[in-house]
Design a protein around this motif. Structure first.
Motif, PDB file in Angstrom:
ATOM      1  N   THR A  70       0.523  -1.121  -0.131  1.00  0.00           N
ATOM      2  CA  THR A  70      -0.111   0.397   0.335  1.00  0.00           C
ATOM      3  C   THR A  70       1.263   1.263   0.125  1.00  0.00           C
ATOM      4  O   THR A  70       0.237   2.512  -0.076  1.00  0.00           O
ATOM      5  CB  THR A  70      -1.237  -0.023   1.149  1.00  0.00           C
ATOM      6  OG1 THR A  70       0.141  -0.153   2.438  1.00  0.00           O
ATOM      7  CG2 THR A  70      -2.433  -1.011   1.104  1.00  0.00           C
TER       8      THR A  70
ATOM      9  N   PRO B 193       3.650 -15.958  -1.880  1.00  0.00           N
ATOM     10  CA  PRO B 193       5.089 -15.871  -1.411  1.00  0.00           C
ATOM     11  C   PRO B 193       5.545 -15.216  -0.035  1.00  0.00           C
ATOM     12  O   PRO B 193       4.650 -14.373   0.124  1.00  0.00           O
ATOM     13  CB  PRO B 193       6.163 -15.086  -2.731  1.00  0.00           C
ATOM     14  CG  PRO B 193       5.623 -14.994  -3.685  1.00  0.00           C
ATOM     15  CD  PRO B 193       4.305 -15.560  -3.172  1.00  0.00           C
ATOM     16  N   LEU B 194       6.434 -15.705   1.374  1.00  0.00           N
ATOM     17  CA  LEU B 194       5.831 -15.150   2.715  1.00  0.00           C
ATOM     18  C   LEU B 194       6.982 -13.930   2.397  1.00  0.00           C
ATOM     19  O   LEU B 194       6.445 -12.797   3.522  1.00  0.00           O
ATOM     20  CB  LEU B 194       6.288 -16.129   3.392  1.00  0.00           C
ATOM     21  CG  LEU B 194       6.258 -15.645   4.894  1.00  0.00           C
ATOM     22  CD1 LEU B 194       4.934 -15.065   5.469  1.00  0.00           C
ATOM     23  CD2 LEU B 194       7.285 -16.783   5.743  1.00  0.00           C
TER      24      LEU B 194
ATOM     25  N   PHE C 185       4.910 -10.412   2.231  1.00  0.00           N
ATOM     26  CA  PHE C 185       4.604  -9.797   3.538  1.00  0.00           C
ATOM     27  C   PHE C 185       5.956  -9.138   4.506  1.00  0.00           C
ATOM     28  O   PHE C 185       5.631  -8.069   5.249  1.00  0.00           O
ATOM     29  CB  PHE C 185       3.941 -10.414   4.134  1.00  0.00           C
ATOM     30  CG  PHE C 185       2.150 -11.025   3.652  1.00  0.00           C
ATOM     31  CD1 PHE C 185       1.329 -10.366   2.802  1.00  0.00           C
ATOM     32  CD2 PHE C 185       2.564 -12.387   2.677  1.00  0.00           C
ATOM     33  CE1 PHE C 185       0.396 -10.751   2.624  1.00  0.00           C
ATOM     34  CE2 PHE C 185       1.624 -12.352   1.488  1.00  0.00           C
ATOM     35  CZ  PHE C 185       0.620 -11.622   1.497  1.00  0.00           C
ATOM     36  N   LEU C 186       7.130  -9.824   4.212  1.00  0.00           N
ATOM     37  CA  LEU C 186       7.851  -9.289   4.994  1.00  0.00           C
ATOM     38  C   LEU C 186       8.781  -7.920   4.841  1.00  0.00           C
ATOM     39  O   LEU C 186       8.919  -7.678   5.922  1.00  0.00           O
ATOM     40  CB  LEU C 186       9.119 -10.458   5.264  1.00  0.00           C
ATOM     41  CG  LEU C 186       8.420 -12.377   5.895  1.00  0.00           C
ATOM     42  CD1 LEU C 186       9.878 -13.337   5.979  1.00  0.00           C
ATOM     43  CD2 LEU C 186       7.671 -12.050   7.277  1.00  0.00           C
ATOM     44  N   GLN C 187       8.776  -8.105   3.748  1.00  0.00           N
ATOM     45  CA  GLN C 187       9.275  -7.080   2.947  1.00  0.00           C
ATOM     46  C   GLN C 187       8.676  -5.583   2.879  1.00  0.00           C
ATOM     47  O   GLN C 187       8.866  -4.392   3.097  1.00  0.00           O
ATOM     48  CB  GLN C 187       9.806  -7.291   1.985  1.00  0.00           C
ATOM     49  CG  GLN C 187      10.715  -7.714   1.702  1.00  0.00           C
ATOM     50  CD  GLN C 187      11.559  -8.197   0.329  1.00  0.00           C
ATOM     51  OE1 GLN C 187      10.654  -8.099  -0.460  1.00  0.00           O
ATOM     52  NE2 GLN C 187      12.556  -9.740   0.848  1.00  0.00           N
ATOM     53  N   ASN C 188       7.183  -5.905   3.017  1.00  0.00           N
ATOM     54  CA  ASN C 188       6.280  -4.637   2.765  1.00  0.00           C
ATOM     55  C   ASN C 188       5.184  -5.013   4.333  1.00  0.00           C
ATOM     56  O   ASN C 188       4.808  -5.818   4.889  1.00  0.00           O
ATOM     57  CB  ASN C 188       5.653  -4.736   2.159  1.00  0.00           C
ATOM     58  CG  ASN C 188       6.070  -4.973   0.979  1.00  0.00           C
ATOM     59  OD1 ASN C 188       7.024  -3.952   0.115  1.00  0.00           O
ATOM     60  ND2 ASN C 188       6.266  -5.525   0.119  1.00  0.00           N
ATOM     61  N   SER C 189       5.551  -3.722   5.033  1.00  0.00           N
ATOM     62  CA  SER C 189       4.556  -3.454   6.113  1.00  0.00           C
ATOM     63  C   SER C 189       3.107  -3.888   5.705  1.00  0.00           C
ATOM     64  O   SER C 189       2.020  -3.788   7.043  1.00  0.00           O
ATOM     65  CB  SER C 189       5.193  -1.926   7.332  1.00  0.00           C
ATOM     66  OG  SER C 189       4.504  -0.821   6.109  1.00  0.00           O
ATOM     67  N   ASN C 190       2.775  -3.075   5.221  1.00  0.00           N
ATOM     68  CA  ASN C 190       1.200  -3.001   4.505  1.00  0.00           C
ATOM     69  C   ASN C 190       0.861  -3.936   3.055  1.00  0.00           C
ATOM     70  O   ASN C 190       1.523  -2.999   2.266  1.00  0.00           O
ATOM     71  CB  ASN C 190       0.727  -1.834   5.209  1.00  0.00           C
ATOM     72  CG  ASN C 190      -0.936  -2.097   5.290  1.00  0.00           C
ATOM     73  OD1 ASN C 190      -1.571  -2.958   4.718  1.00  0.00           O
ATOM     74  ND2 ASN C 190      -1.626  -0.674   5.629  1.00  0.00           N
ATOM     75  N   VAL C 191       0.151  -5.068   3.422  1.00  0.00           N
ATOM     76  CA  VAL C 191       0.115  -5.143   2.087  1.00  0.00           C
ATOM     77  C   VAL C 191      -1.969  -5.803   1.698  1.00  0.00           C
ATOM     78  O   VAL C 191      -1.872  -6.409   2.851  1.00  0.00           O
ATOM     79  CB  VAL C 191       0.168  -6.972   1.680  1.00  0.00           C
ATOM     80  CG1 VAL C 191       0.212  -7.579   0.397  1.00  0.00           C
ATOM     81  CG2 VAL C 191       1.902  -6.425   1.907  1.00  0.00           C
ATOM     82  N   ALA C 192      -1.784  -4.647   0.621  1.00  0.00           N
ATOM     83  CA  ALA C 192      -3.924  -4.889   0.485  1.00  0.00           C
ATOM     84  C   ALA C 192      -3.383  -5.993  -0.275  1.00  0.00           C
ATOM     85  O   ALA C 192      -2.834  -6.384  -1.447  1.00  0.00           O
ATOM     86  CB  ALA C 192      -4.109  -3.571   0.243  1.00  0.00           C
ATOM     87  N   LEU C 193      -4.267  -6.856  -0.196  1.00  0.00           N
ATOM     88  CA  LEU C 193      -4.942  -7.992  -0.557  1.00  0.00           C
ATOM     89  C   LEU C 193      -6.011  -7.734  -1.423  1.00  0.00           C
ATOM     90  O   LEU C 193      -7.517  -7.289  -0.348  1.00  0.00           O
ATOM     91  CB  LEU C 193      -5.965  -9.459   0.221  1.00  0.00           C
ATOM     92  CG  LEU C 193      -4.132  -9.465   0.212  1.00  0.00           C
ATOM     93  CD1 LEU C 193      -4.153 -11.218   0.994  1.00  0.00           C
ATOM     94  CD2 LEU C 193      -2.723 -10.172  -0.389  1.00  0.00           C
TER      95      LEU C 193
END
Lengths: 456, 645
Positions: free
Chosen positions: B172, B195-196, B199-207
């Motif tokens: 985001t 891939p996990l 989520f680890l590299q981005n603090s907020n991922v929008a699905l």
């Protein structure tokens, strides 16, 4: 009683498994954080939110010590102690189950290691507005950034959670630890289909402040296979949001062979539902969707509230975060207590030292003259003799620092004694450990306990 | 330098005919770009929206039917239609071009593109303000030189799946596309795996699971180079996938933009989306691209009447029973007593008396005689539907077809999981219906979905909390031994049945499970029966449970007879049946047949049935009515026997 909307429960029966170096036999909740013990902070927060009474869950063997310590702190709350047996290995969920008969209404559950200036009102309003089952508060992470723990170098791998929150409704839809997944993150197709979108946060910290419906506690009481709230029960109930009430006739499906095939766990037996209420929600404008079925027809609803980015929110449940908060506490004090209600240096402490800067001193600590003390927390009854220089450290209760010591970036635990002329850098001195005269130590963990050997 | 940049013309590439197969038989001999929607060719919608977004130069890349498209464009330009003002349109194309990748490589080779450009399909209908997205794209390009493309998505209600829906993950904070998956048209995703690291590299991922992909993208010149370098990229999805996987190697990234609520974009990719987009246009979601605004003509020719009726000045609309959402072009007429809703009528069509038309799309010169009833269908130009005919969901009638009176035309059965298309070949003059239902080889992206009614509200997708799901989830209750035992038995039997392994070994397996979980003999009997009835093969269709059971027991019979030997065991077995029937709705009606089958094959004896019947629990009370006949028959036969004795 009885008319109280929320009861507050502070869970303080933890053994501090994530900061084993510091606790050993000493209660974790009494570790000094600034001038007060850890447990004081959540209690103070609840008091600020106008709670009159609070239930504090403690280990039986530690009750007296905790009670005595808290009596000396400035608290107006009526504290009702509930004990769990000392020999048991109770998780947070077990503790709640153990004291469930004291819970008469919806509860706010707070862990003893939360230090925050975030307000609970947004959480409670969300909880009320949507008749939620559970509402949880999340802190922004990154508090510990740039701080290294005293003692030998460790590979610090923080536990990280993946928290799925619906961007519009703030429903908490997903909660799992990153360690639950290997390379691949898997999410149920149904969850996405139903909710359409979801933001997965990987850098939020669970505050362990939960608002829960009474029926959730009742349900938890019946399900004794959950032992921790956050690790087991919360993910479970979050998942349960999506499931549908199964055929009501099947609740008692005991077959004649005497085996019960269904788990008797049907959460919907606990979640109150009545048709009239459902219709009101549907007809009302005050639900989460105007053009779809409100809440997707879910009876169990969990919400996540993110604390504002600029607020302080720390869980001092690891050595790192404990040390980090202590070293920053003097700077944060005005933010934590903007009304200047509580002094950083206790009036009951004897501070003769002239060269002090950004220190926090608990009751009855004795800081002699001719010392230079910066950025350090001094616990109850600790003694610092003359000609001592201490920077950026934590000196816990009853510790004695003899003459001529230089201590920097270290934690000195309860009742430890640092003999004359010692120099400590980046050290972790275990409880009751005695550091010999004139010794020079760097980056070590010194302890009496056999379990934690000195590792270089 | 800046002055030169400013002089750059804003360019766009329109691709056509990427999947003409989806529009059989109408597009057999013409371009899909010239398919008319609400009586306007799709190409005109696309050009019009590009023109409105300030595009100055458009390349229409024609894969097939290049001459038709050229002709159409020059005709429009001569007419001086709206989009020809301030916008030059060039038609290019090449014979060997098979896919989007080829087209872009060709464009790159011709070096026609000079800057960031809009890439769109000619079949896309949109009123989006692309210039805004172009600007955003350029802004991003200033600090990220590796920007290859900004894809534009539109939020939709995903209850209906047309093959254009995607599930994406995007960070985001920088709007980068991290994951992209096209949603299948058959509602089956049990789970999505990503891939996990995302989520680890981005603090907020929008699905996002609620997006339609209208095939609009803003591209950097870099995109063309990437396509030229990687000739395995065939379509845009290949490109997106390849770029996400090799982000670091290729050092390029894809960004995401969402269309705001008030802007519309949708691609016509099959008949179902054709129907959806037609309705959206009639309902003015695509405003100003609506019939009465005069798309690609300078004069407004349609009267816009109440209930979304667009009537050409020269058309006649008699008094109708009910009418809404109608486009009626010049020279057409609708006779009295007809009910029309969501209907597009081309030029010079005639619709008779008392017809019932619902979601019907007609080309020019169509004749529909009296008393016809048509639903969800498309009728090619010059076709004639004779009186009293019924044409039902999903039918596409080729041009110049004549349907005889009193015919009934439907598509192949609904239950078929694969959408079939049905068309009537041209020039048939009698009522022999030629089924032309080629099955699709696979569920391709943009499969051949037919027109059908699209429900207004959608049922919840069912949450199948299968046992595995429950077991694997952390924090879920630890199943007790009986459940594990049951699932183990089911596993053994399923495997045994599929692999046709020796029943003796299966018995051995079950026995070892039995001792492992400390089951009593009667429990084993009970669960083995349950397990057999729970086998996937038995469960697969409720209609032929008995037949399936027969199949299964053909192989597994020895297992069951090993356990069910005596009367007590038989009763346990029947209880197992009872329990299954109580749990499975599908089984309920079949309980008598199952019991009868077991009796027939001598798995259970008559007296066991009778005793079991007597002791049926309250919960199974309903069963008594089902079983009544069987029990009566059993009683009668036993009496006969005793009499004989």
């Amino acid at each position: 009683m009885g008319t109280v909307e929320f009861q507050a429960v502070v869970l303080a029966a933890g053994r501090g498994t994530r900061l084993p170096e510091l606790t050993s036999d000493h209660p974790k909740c009494l570790l000094p954080l600034g001038p007060y013990p850890m447990l004081w902070y959540p209690l103070q927060m609840l008091q600020q939110h106008d709670f009159q009474e609070v239930i504090v869950v403690v280990l039986e063997s530690q009750k007296t010590e905790i009670q005595q310590t808290l009596e000396k702190t400035p608290l107006k709350l009526k504290i009702d102690y509930a004990t769990v047996p000392s020999d048991s290995d109770f998780g947070t969920a077990d503790s709640l189950r153990h004291i469930h008969d004291r819970i008469k209404s919806d509860v706010i559950i707070v862990s003893c290691d939360v230090v925050t200036n975030a307000k609970l009102y947004p959480v409670v309003s969300k909880f009320r507005a949507h008749n939620a089952s559970v509402a949880a508060l999340f802190f922004p992470s990154g508090f510990e950034a740039g701080i290294t723990v005293p003692g030998p170098k460790t590979k610090h791998k923080p536990e990280r959670d993946l928290i799925g929150i619906h961007p519009d409704s703030e429903r908490l839809l997903f909660l799992a630890s990153t360690s639950d997944f290997d390379e691949e993150f898997v999410i149920s197709g149904h969850l996405l289909r139903k909710n359409e979108k979801m933001n997965i946060h990987s850098r939020l910290v669970d505050s362990h402040i939960y608002v829960m419906k009474k029926w959730v506690i009742d349900y938890l009481t019946k399900k004794d296979n959950f032992s921790t709230l956050k690790g087991e029960f919360l993910p479970y109930i979050i998942k349960k949001q999506m499931s549908r009430m199964s055929h009501p006739s099947h609740i008692e499906a005991t077959s004649e062979v005497g085996v019960n095939l269904k788990f008797e766990d049907d959460i919907f037996q606990y979640a109150p539902s009545n048709k009239l209420e459902a219709q009101i929600v549907k007809a009302s404008l005050y639900n989460d969707s105007v053009y779809k079925e409100p809440y997707g027809g879910d009876l169990v609803r969990c919400y996540a509230i993110k604390a504002p980015k600029d607020c302080i929110g720390v869980r001092t449940n690891t050595t790192l975060s404990y040390y980090a908060l202590n070293s920053k506490i003097s700077g944060l004090w005005p933010q934590l207590f903007p009304n200047n209600d509580y002094p950083l240096i206790s009036p009951n402490a004897v501070v003769e030292s002239r060269q002090i800067k950004d220190i926090a001193v608990a009751d009855n600590a004795k800081l002699s003259e001719k010392t230079s003390l910066t950025l350090t927390t001094f616990g109850l009854h600790c003694t610092v003799n003359p000609k001592v220089i201490i920077t950026n450290s934590v000196i816990m209760g009853h510790a004695v620092i003899e003459e001529g010591c230089k201590i920097s970036n270290s934690i000195v635990c309860n009742r430890a004694v640092i003999k004359k002329g010692s120099i400590l850098k980046n050290c972790l001195i275990g409880p009751s450990f005695v550091v010999d005269e004139e010794s020079t130590k760097e980056m070590v963990h010194l302890t009496n306990a056999g379990g934690f050997m000195e590792i270089e | 330098m800046e002055q030169f940049q400013k002089k750059d013309v804003v360019q766009a590439v329109l691709l056509t005919d990427l999947r003409p197969e989806a529009f059989k038989p109408i597009c057999d001999n013409s371009s899909t770009a010239l398919l008319t929607l609400a009586n306007v060719p799709l190409l005109d919608y696309a050009l019009e929206s590009l023109n409105r977004s300030g595009i100055e130069e458009v390349f229409v890349y024609a894969r097939l039917h290049m001459n038709d498209i050229k002709e159409h464009i020059s005709k429009r330009q001569k007419q001086g239609c709206t989009w020809s003002i301030n916008m030059s349109v060039k038609v290019i194309g090449a014979e060997g071009c098979r896919c989007l990748g080829d087209a872009l490589r060709d464009i790159d080779a011709k070096s026609l593109i000079r800057g960031h450009f809009v890439l769109m399909e000619a079949e896309t209908v949109t009123n989006a303000n692309l210039s805004y997205f172009l600007e955003e794209h350029k802004k991003t390009a200033k600090y990220d030189k590796g920007i290859a493309m900004t894809v534009i998505y539109k939020e939709v209600i995903t209850g209906v799946r047309t093959g254009d829906e995607v599930m994406i993950a995007m960070s985001t904070d920088n709007k980068r596309l991290q994951y992209h998956q096209r949603i299948k048209t058959n509602f089956r995703e049990q789970s999505f795996a990503m891939p996990l690291d995302i989520f680890l590299q981005n603090s907020n991922v929008a699905l996002h699971h609620n997006l339609a992909d209208p095939q609009i993208a803003i591209c950097s010149p870099l995109l063309l180079t990437l396509f030229s370098d990687n000739f395995d990229f065939e379509n845009r999805d290949d490109f997106v996938r390849g770029l996400i996987i090799n982000e670091e190697v290729l050092n390029s990234r894809i960004y995401v933009e969402m269309l705001p609520r008030e802007q519309y974009a949708r691609r016509v990719s099959n008949w179902l989306t054709y129907q959806i987009v037609s309705n959206d246009v009639i309902n003015r979601w695509s405003y100003p691209l609506v019939p009465d605004m005069g798309i690609c003509c300078l004069r407004q020719q349609f009267l816009f009447l109440r209930n979304n009726i667009y009537k050409h000045e020269s058309a006649t609309l008699s008094k109708l029973m009910s009418k809404e959402n109608i486009v009626l072009d010049s020279g057409s007429s609708v006779d009295t007593g007809s009910k029309l809703s969501s209907v597009v009528i081309g030029r010079n069509c005639k619709i008779g008396k008392n017809c019932n038309l619902d979601h019907v799309y007609m080309y020019d010169d169509v004749v529909i005689e009296d008393n016809c009833s048509l639903e969800y269908c498309l009728i090619g130009s010059g076709a004639k539907i004779s009186s009293n005919s019924h044409v039902l969901e999903g039918v596409v009638i080729a041009p110049k077809t004549v349907i005889a009176p009193n015919s009934n035309i439907t598509t192949p059965s609904e239950t078929d999981p694969i959408a079939k298309r049905f068309s009537i070949s041209t020039q048939k003059t009698n009522d022999t219906e030629e089924l032309d239902d080629e099955e699709d080889e696979e569920w391709e992206v943009g499969g051949f979905l037919k027109m059908r009614s699209v429900p207004f509200s959608f049922e919840d997708s069912e949450y199948n909390s299968s046992t595995e799901d429950e077991l694997s989830s952390h924090g879920s209750p630890v199943p007790d031994d009986t459940n594990i035992f049951l699932s183990e038995v089911i596993d053994s039997l399923t495997r045994g049945y599929n692999e046709k392994s020796n029943p003796d070994f299966l018995i051995l397996e079950i026995n070892s499970s039995r001792y492992a979980y400390n089951m009593s003999l009667s429990e084993v009997n009970f669960y083995v029966t349950k397990a057999i009835l729970s086998l996937p093969k038995v469960k697969e269709s409720s209609a032929n449970i008995v037949q399936n059971l027969h199949h299964v027991l053909g192989h597994l019979g020895p297992v069951i007879s090993n356990y069910i030997k005596y009367k007590d065991a038989m009763i346990d077995c029947l209880k197992g049946v009872e329990d299954c029937c109580n749990q499975e709705e599908d089984f309920k009606a079949k309980v008598a047949q199952i019991v009868h089958y077991l009796y027939d094959k001598d798995y259970v004896a008559e007296d066991a049935i009778l005793e079991w019947y007597e002791n049926l629990s309250d919960e199974s009370e309903w069963m008594k009515t089902h079983l009544k006949k069987l029990i009566d028959w059993l009683m009668a036969s036993s009496e006969e026997e005793s009499e004989e004795e």
